[in-house]
Write a protein that holds these residues in place. Structure first.
Motif, PDB file in Angstrom:
ATOM      1  N   LYS B  48       0.826  -1.208   0.000  1.00 29.84           N
ATOM      2  CA  LYS B  48       0.000   0.000   0.000  1.00 29.84           C
ATOM      3  C   LYS B  48       0.858   1.255   0.000  1.00 29.84           C
ATOM      4  O   LYS B  48       0.680   2.154  -0.822  1.00 29.84           O
ATOM      5  N   THR B  49       1.774   1.307   0.951  1.00 33.12           N
ATOM      6  CA  THR B  49       2.621   2.493   1.063  1.00 33.12           C
ATOM      7  C   THR B  49       3.467   2.674  -0.185  1.00 33.12           C
ATOM      8  O   THR B  49       3.632   3.790  -0.684  1.00 33.12           O
ATOM      9  N   THR B  50       3.975   1.576  -0.712  1.00 29.38           N
ATOM     10  CA  THR B  50       4.786   1.652  -1.924  1.00 29.38           C
ATOM     11  C   THR B  50       3.979   2.268  -3.068  1.00 29.38           C
ATOM     12  O   THR B  50       4.469   3.152  -3.784  1.00 29.38           O
ATOM     13  N   LEU B 164      -2.677  10.175   1.782  1.00 28.79           N
ATOM     14  CA  LEU B 164      -2.654   9.992   3.233  1.00 28.79           C
ATOM     15  C   LEU B 164      -2.246   8.564   3.564  1.00 28.79           C
ATOM     16  O   LEU B 164      -2.892   7.614   3.116  1.00 28.79           O
ATOM     17  N   ASP B 165      -1.176   8.422   4.325  1.00 26.71           N
ATOM     18  CA  ASP B 165      -0.703   7.087   4.695  1.00 26.71           C
ATOM     19  C   ASP B 165      -1.040   6.801   6.150  1.00 26.71           C
ATOM     20  O   ASP B 165      -0.378   7.287   7.058  1.00 26.71           O
ATOM     21  N   GLU B 166      -2.070   6.031   6.374  1.00 30.28           N
ATOM     22  CA  GLU B 166      -2.520   5.667   7.722  1.00 30.28           C
ATOM     23  C   GLU B 166      -2.502   6.869   8.665  1.00 30.28           C
ATOM     24  O   GLU B 166      -1.870   6.833   9.718  1.00 30.28           O
ATOM     25  N   PRO B 167      -3.215   7.932   8.323  1.00 28.14           N
ATOM     26  CA  PRO B 167      -3.098   9.154   9.121  1.00 28.14           C
ATOM     27  C   PRO B 167      -3.713   9.036  10.507  1.00 28.14           C
ATOM     28  O   PRO B 167      -3.462   9.876  11.358  1.00 28.14           O
TER      29      PRO B 167
HETATM   30 MG   LIG Z   1       2.567   1.235   4.973  1.00 26.27          MG
END
Ligand SMILES: [Mg+2]
Ligand SMILES: Nc1ncnc2c1ncn2[C@@H]1O[C@H](COP(=O)(O)OP(=O)(O)OP(=O)(O)O)[C@@H](O)[C@H]1O
Lengths: 267, 354
Positions: B48-50, B164-167
């Motif tokens: 996901k983050t990638t 937004l990454d797991e905000p």
């Molecule tokens: Mg991640």
């Protein structure tokens, strides 16, 4: 209860003894610098003459020492902060090897470093004769302290993400470095700066090898005066050196405390 | 809703192999429409983050992958020139700047003058509910306040897409719930294109116009929250999103043959024959009188969890069947019960999609 109190008492006495062992010679030496005749002792009277004489004889070395120290500081800031950042960002074995290499001059004797410099650059007469030659030696010797102090701060903050978030806000690499990286490295930069100035002011080994009669620094002049002047003059010289260096040491200690507080709060 | 802002985002065959050889992402293609909130959902390490970082410009996709904003190829633009807003999980606020300076930083970079900057910062602080904190330093803020500052900072320059990454992950549960609702309102009112990464399915459902469910570097399904929940494309999605009963059974003549009886299946599934894997949500099962029921079993456990009862019933299928029942009925362990399941609520997967 009783036992801990005795233990505490013993520790206190021991600490005071060690402190006295270290401080008394320094105090004696400073007192000697304001004594009319050292061999007759303080009863012979107190005078500022010696200090005055030191000033007329060695004012140039004092000035030069500050010049060299500030120039060293400037160069280590300009090279050290970017270098620390690059090493931190790159990481891995390569960075560690580079770090070891720049740390080498701390471990090897100053005389050896100086000899290497003379062997390599001795032929460049103008450079050899100018104070820049001493500057080069001091930079080599103090750079690792700056780099390590700054890297230590980088290790406690997530600079990579700070840099990425500044980038996401549109900042160019240079602006990120200036607006975010350097300000957040400030405690390390300050600690490194004081270290560099203090070390440069007190450096003798290297400088003694590198100096010419026209490029003496304070510690070299000090050695000179010990060898060829009255004991009182040499002592007055020491006194001047102390007066210059003590505030720097105190400042260093204070910054050390405040950064420890800061990082302590973060963790 | 205000006018829609931002661009459409198109990922075209974006794969990612890290220098150490880690294959984080298979070639992924997807579209995020203008103004849409797309949520990336999946277990830890699924990429996901990638994917988010590829959209941001913090990672380059492997050769052949392309990133397009409104049709414009931005694959080779560094992040600072993509005009994206980003909220990091750790917020990454600048400790050397005040709250107002943090929020106004992107405006300062763009050379917007002091007065205009101050006005915009004030507007954003009001919007995110942190008015009055402008001169605070970052370490004087609570977690929730930091989150809002990060959000205000990310949208200050009206980004083309907000990432937004797991905000909300760093916040405690009750605050998370409240901020989720607030964030939802904000995303809608800004009408901005947003990509939101989470591993929390409730968050994904609540915030996403559409959800991308990811699994080990690939897309398992893309769909609206309803599609993902009611029509999962495969067993992985069914089990990852919400609770699911997985039934392995023989299908034929519009029925699934289960140990506890016959389960009617509806719609297109009627034609299926042979070994199948079926999925039934716990709330799709209702208790009925055992007499004449098509499916019967014995209640094994009942737990009262406030708004409903979560029961397990054995003897229906190989594994105990989970059932969510209204909290008003009374069943107890050991009861023989009949079960009724809406045929349309039974979803069949081909067996190999384990
Ligand atoms: Mg991640
Ligand atoms: N810089 C990197 N170098 C090598 N491998 C990496 C790097 N970044 C991520 N990975 C690997 O790529 C895979 C996907 O990582 P990613 O961070 O995208 O997962 P994620 O879905 O965001 O997970 P999480 O929910 O834990 O944040 C993981 O296996 C991870 O270990």
């Amino acid at each position: 209860m009783m036992k801990t109190r005795i233990l505490f008492g013993l520790q206190l006495v021991f600490t005071l003894l060690v402190a006295a062992f270290l401080i008394v010679p320094a105090l004696l030496s400073m007192v000697a610098g304001v004594t009319v005749n050292y061999f007759r002792g303080i009863r012979s009277g107190v005078t500022l003459d010696w200090i005055g004489q030191v000033w007329t004889l060695y004012a140039d070395t004092i000035g030069r020492s500050f010049e060299v120290a500030l120039a060293t500081l400037l160069v280590t800031l300009l090279i050290g902060i970017p270098a620390a950042y690059a090493l931190h960002r790159r990481g891995g074995r390569f960075s560690r090897v580079v770090e070891e290499i720049i740390t080498l001059p701390i471990a090897i004797p100053g005389l050896a470093t100086a000899l290497a410099l003379i062997l390599t650059y001795g032929g460049f007469g103008d450079f050899r004769r100018s104070w820049l030659f001493i500057l080069a030696g001091h930079v080599i010797f103090t750079l690792p302290f700056m780099v390590r102090a700054v890297m230590a701060v980088f290790a406690t903050i997530d600079v990579k993400t700070l840099d990425e978030s500044a980038a996401s806000l549109g900042a160019s690499p240079w602006r990120r470095f200036r607006d975010v990286i350097v300000p957040n490295a400030k405690p390390g930069v300050l600690a490194g700066a004081l270290m560099v100035v203090t070390l440069s002011l007190g450096e003798f080994n290297l400088t003694w090898m590198l100096h010419t009669p026209l490029t003496k620094t304070l510690p070299v002049g000090l050695a000179d005066s010990y060898a060829s002047m009255r004991l009182e003059i040499a002592s007055a010289y020491t006194l001047i050196f102390f007066v210059m260096i003590i505030p720097l040491l105190v400042a260093m200690q204070m910054i050390g405390d405040s950064t420890r507080l800061m990082t302590g709060r973060k963790s | 809703m205000t006018e829609v802002q931002g661009v459409s985002v198109h990922l075209q065959a974006c794969a990612k192999t890290f220098p150490d050889g880690t294959r984080a992402l298979e070639a992924v293609s997807l579209d995020v429409a203008r103004g849409e909130t797309m949520v990336f959902l999946g277990p830890s390490g699924c990429g996901k983050t990638t994917t988010l970082r590829i959209i941001a410009g913090l990672e380059r996709p492997d050769a052949g992958g392309r990133v397009l904003f409104d049709g414009e190829d931005v694959t080779h633009l560094p992040i600072e020139r993509r005009k994206v807003g980003m909220v990091f999980q750790s917020y990454a606020l600048f400790p050397n700047m005040s709250v107002a300076e943090n929020i106004g930083y992107s405006l300062k970079i763009r050379g917007i003058d002091r007065a205009e900057r101050a006005a915009r910062v004030a507007e954003l602080m009001a919007l995110t509910g942190i008015g009055g904190l402008e001169n605070r330093s970052i370490d004087q803020l609570s977690g929730g306040q930091r989150q809002r500052v990060a959000l205000a900072r990310a949208v200050a320059m009206r980004p083309r897409v907000l990432l937004l990454d797991e905000p909300l992950t760093a916040l405690d549960a009750s605050l998370r719930e409240r901020l989720r609702a607030e964030l939802n309102r904000l995303l809608r009112s800004l009408g901005i294109t947003a990509v939101y990464v989470t591993h929390d399915q409730a968050e994904a459902m609540a915030l996403g116009d559409r959800i991308v469910v990811m699994r080990s570097g690939a897309i398992a399904q893309i769909g609206t929250p309803r599609e993902i929940y009611f029509e999962p494309a495969n067993r992985f999605v069914a089990e990852f999103v919400g609770a699911a009963n997985i039934l392995e059974a023989e299908a034929g003549e519009g029925f699934l043959a289960l140990r506890g009886g016959r389960l009617p299946i509806g719609g297109s599934a009627k034609a299926v024959k042979g070994n199948v894997v079926a999925m039934v949500r716990p709330e799709a099962v209702t208790f009925v009188a055992p007499e004449g029921a098509l499916l019967t079993g014995r209640v094994e456990t009942v737990s009262f969890i406030g708004d409903r009862l979560r029961c397990t019933v054995v003897g229906v299928s190989e594994r105990p069947l989970s059932i969510d029942a209204p909290n008003t009925i009374s069943v107890s362990p050991g009861d023989q019960v009949g079960l009724s399941i809406d045929p349309d609520a039974v979803r069949l997967f081909p067996k190999e999609s384990a």
